[in-house]
Write an enzyme that holds these catalytic residues in place. Structure first.
Site, PDB file in Angstrom:
ATOM      1  N   GLU A  93      -9.370   4.821   8.146  1.00 34.94           N
ATOM      2  CA  GLU A  93      -9.894   4.784   6.783  1.00 34.94           C
ATOM      3  C   GLU A  93     -10.491   3.407   6.480  1.00 34.94           C
ATOM      4  O   GLU A  93      -9.930   2.391   6.875  1.00 34.94           O
ATOM      5  CB  GLU A  93      -8.657   5.034   5.903  1.00 34.94           C
ATOM      6  CG  GLU A  93      -8.886   5.239   4.464  1.00 34.94           C
ATOM      7  CD  GLU A  93      -7.547   5.533   3.762  1.00 34.94           C
ATOM      8  OE1 GLU A  93      -6.731   6.344   4.241  1.00 34.94           O
ATOM      9  OE2 GLU A  93      -7.324   4.903   2.725  1.00 34.94           O
ATOM     10  N   CYS A 106     -13.191  -3.038   3.118  1.00 34.27           N
ATOM     11  CA  CYS A 106     -11.820  -3.191   3.597  1.00 34.27           C
ATOM     12  C   CYS A 106     -11.670  -2.315   4.835  1.00 34.27           C
ATOM     13  O   CYS A 106     -11.936  -1.113   4.783  1.00 34.27           O
ATOM     14  CB  CYS A 106     -10.852  -2.748   2.502  1.00 34.27           C
ATOM     15  SG  CYS A 106      -9.138  -2.784   3.035  1.00 34.27           S
ATOM     16  N   CYS A 113       0.653   2.318  11.584  1.00 32.62           N
ATOM     17  CA  CYS A 113       1.251   0.983  11.524  1.00 32.62           C
ATOM     18  C   CYS A 113       2.741   1.093  11.817  1.00 32.62           C
ATOM     19  O   CYS A 113       3.387   2.037  11.397  1.00 32.62           O
ATOM     20  CB  CYS A 113       1.022   0.377  10.141  1.00 32.62           C
ATOM     21  SG  CYS A 113       1.643  -1.322  10.021  1.00 32.62           S
ATOM     22  N   CYS A 117       6.635  -0.899   5.908  1.00 34.22           N
ATOM     23  CA  CYS A 117       6.786  -1.325   4.505  1.00 34.22           C
ATOM     24  C   CYS A 117       7.018  -0.077   3.643  1.00 34.22           C
ATOM     25  O   CYS A 117       6.294   0.911   3.769  1.00 34.22           O
ATOM     26  CB  CYS A 117       5.543  -2.082   4.036  1.00 34.22           C
ATOM     27  SG  CYS A 117       5.183  -3.528   5.056  1.00 34.22           S
ATOM     28  N   CYS A 120       4.268   1.910   1.486  1.00 36.20           N
ATOM     29  CA  CYS A 120       2.945   2.054   2.105  1.00 36.20           C
ATOM     30  C   CYS A 120       2.787   3.401   2.816  1.00 36.20           C
ATOM     31  O   CYS A 120       3.629   3.789   3.630  1.00 36.20           O
ATOM     32  CB  CYS A 120       2.736   0.914   3.094  1.00 36.20           C
ATOM     33  SG  CYS A 120       1.183   1.046   3.987  1.00 36.20           S
ATOM     34  N   GLY A 160      -2.712  -0.784   9.216  1.00 36.67           N
ATOM     35  CA  GLY A 160      -2.377  -1.626  10.363  1.00 36.67           C
ATOM     36  C   GLY A 160      -2.000  -3.036   9.969  1.00 36.67           C
ATOM     37  O   GLY A 160      -2.322  -3.500   8.872  1.00 36.67           O
ATOM     38  N   GLU A 161      -1.293  -3.689  10.872  1.00 37.39           N
ATOM     39  CA  GLU A 161      -0.960  -5.110  10.704  1.00 37.39           C
ATOM     40  C   GLU A 161      -1.911  -5.876  11.626  1.00 37.39           C
ATOM     41  O   GLU A 161      -1.759  -5.859  12.859  1.00 37.39           O
ATOM     42  CB  GLU A 161       0.515  -5.335  11.077  1.00 37.39           C
ATOM     43  CG  GLU A 161       0.917  -6.765  11.362  1.00 37.39           C
ATOM     44  CD  GLU A 161       0.565  -7.769  10.261  1.00 37.39           C
ATOM     45  OE1 GLU A 161       0.934  -7.555   9.104  1.00 37.39           O
ATOM     46  OE2 GLU A 161      -0.090  -8.784  10.583  1.00 37.39           O
ATOM     47  N   SER A 215       1.352 -10.581   2.437  1.00 36.13           N
ATOM     48  CA  SER A 215       1.987  -9.520   1.647  1.00 36.13           C
ATOM     49  C   SER A 215       3.407  -9.970   1.357  1.00 36.13           C
ATOM     50  O   SER A 215       4.278  -9.874   2.213  1.00 36.13           O
ATOM     51  CB  SER A 215       2.011  -8.211   2.445  1.00 36.13           C
ATOM     52  OG  SER A 215       0.706  -7.825   2.759  1.00 36.13           O
ATOM     53  N   CYS A 334      -3.699   2.503   0.134  1.00 40.13           N
ATOM     54  CA  CYS A 334      -4.020   2.348   1.549  1.00 40.13           C
ATOM     55  C   CYS A 334      -3.351   3.437   2.378  1.00 40.13           C
ATOM     56  O   CYS A 334      -2.138   3.649   2.279  1.00 40.13           O
ATOM     57  CB  CYS A 334      -3.538   0.952   1.971  1.00 40.13           C
ATOM     58  SG  CYS A 334      -3.244   0.746   3.701  1.00 40.13           S
TER      59      CYS A 334
HETATM   60  S1  SF4 Z   1      -0.333  -1.234   6.713  1.00 35.42           S
HETATM   61 FE1  SF4 Z   1       0.319  -3.220   5.862  1.00 35.42          FE
HETATM   62  S2  SF4 Z   1       1.542  -2.679   4.050  1.00 35.42           S
HETATM   63 FE2  SF4 Z   1       1.353  -0.821   5.315  1.00 35.42          FE
HETATM   64  S3  SF4 Z   1       3.199  -0.808   6.609  1.00 35.42           S
HETATM   65 FE3  SF4 Z   1       1.567  -1.826   7.767  1.00 35.42          FE
HETATM   66  S4  SF4 Z   1       1.842  -3.998   7.332  1.00 35.42           S
HETATM   67 FE4  SF4 Z   1       2.988  -2.886   5.756  1.00 35.42          FE
END
Ligand code: SF4
Length: 345
Positions: A93, A106, A113, A117, A120, A160-161, A215, A334
């Protein structure tokens, strides 16, 4: 072995690749320009190359090209969400946001991911794989081509991180800012992290002019642990130290992202504690009214609570904004659009 992806070669690698197949160095410049400035999708479009070279490139090389699975446009603010399908049928996305100062995209850096979190949607199905530099670049290229509008700012804050995909993200920055490509200024790029301390320090040592957005989402270790499992590995103190290090090395002001979750981290005491925590840093706090997702029972803070929280920080001399909610009517959070798409197919 798979074919080499032309879009993932940086300028030097492109030169080396052309040397390997006996082509003159200037061909590398031409091909790089076709891919990264003229946004060509295949060698057939590269009309100043010989037919022979075009055929060789078509036959022996790949060129990453994302296909559009869905585009949603917000009726509220014109924000557009793009769902792209990758070669292996995974979907990712990206979002185009239009501001007075220019267009911002973005992008996602991974498929899914692993960071977990709690608020999320991107992490609910877990992690599948890292994106290549070409797959990150092509999110921007595709949006620029489809919208017909120039992209001036890039934020790596989608699924994603980014720092968990370090080598590819670094290559992506290098290619995105290359004068032979889109030539986007480092200062117009922001990368977010949930707080992978060694990678934050490594990025600081690269001494780029990229903005680091942490974050944060909580003002003490106990509360952060409830929201972000990464805190088990790297404590809040360590993360704050890494932010200080990033500022010392780059001179770039840190952005702290703080999602306000109703009844969880939005009280007066939270604001006081947050102010004390970030005050010693040269920073900016971005308050984000959390976007509720159906898989979790978190609720958004009331408007009055959000305003009070902001005022409290301002009174303590903290630079603070409330993030405008872009595209709320099109699965604003997100990872939400990707999830609802995957539930349909
Ligand atoms: S995308 Fe960002 S906010 Fe979502 S779980 Fe991964 S690190 Fe956390």
């Amino acid at each position: 072995m798979g074919k080499v992806d032309l879009k993932t070669l940086d300028f030097q690698e492109m030169k080396a690749e052309m040397a390997k197949i006996g082509e003159k160095p200037f061909r590398a410049g031409q091909i790089y320009q076709w891919i990264h400035q003229k946004l060509a999708d295949s060698p057939n479009e590269m009309t100043n190359l010989s037919k022979n070279l075009r055929d060789t490139l078509t036959e022996h090389y790949d060129c990453t090209c994302l296909s559009v699975a869905e585009v949603l446009t917000s009726q509220i603010d014109g924000t557009q969400k793009y769902l792209f399908e990758l070669k292996d049928q995974n979907v990712i996305e990206s979002v185009l946001m239009r501001y007075k100062h220019g267009n911002s995209v973005c992008i996602s850096s991974q498929v899914g991911c692993k960071m977990g979190c709690r608020f999320c949607a991107s992490t609910i199905g877990g992690w599948t794989r890292n994106l290549t530099a070409a797959e990150m670049l092509d999110q921007i290229y595709r949006i620029q081509k489809l919208s017909g509008e120039r992209v001036s700012n890039v934020v790596v804050m989608g699924t994603g991180e980014p720092l968990d995909n370090y080598d590819n993200i670094l290559k992506f920055f290098q290619m995105l800012t290359d004068e032979h490509g889109l030539n986007i200024s480092q200062r117009n790029i922001t990368v977010s992290t949930c707080g992978i301390v060694p990678r934050m320090k490594q990025l600081a040592d690269e001494q780029l002019q990229i903005t680091l957005a942490l974050s944060l989402h909580a003002s003490n270790q106990a509360k952060r642990l409830e929201l972000m499992p990464i805190s088990n590995k790297y404590s809040l103190d360590e993360v704050i130290d890494a932010c200080k290090y990033y500022f010392e090395k780059t001179g770039r002001r840190i952005t702290f992202e703080y999602s306000l979750v109703g009844g969880v981290n939005d009280k007066k005491e939270d604001a006081d504690e947050l102010a004390a925590l970030v005050k010693p840093l040269n920073c900016h706090v971005n308050l984000i009214p959390v976007n509720p997702i159906k898989e979790r029972d978190y609720v958004q803070s009331q408007k009055k609570v959000i305003d009070n929280f902001k005022n409290k920080l301002e009174k303590c001399g903290i630079n603070v904004t409330i993030r405008r909610e872009m595209g709320r009517d099109i699965n604003g959070a997100c990872g939400q659009l990707r999830r609802s798409y995957m539930e349909k197919v």
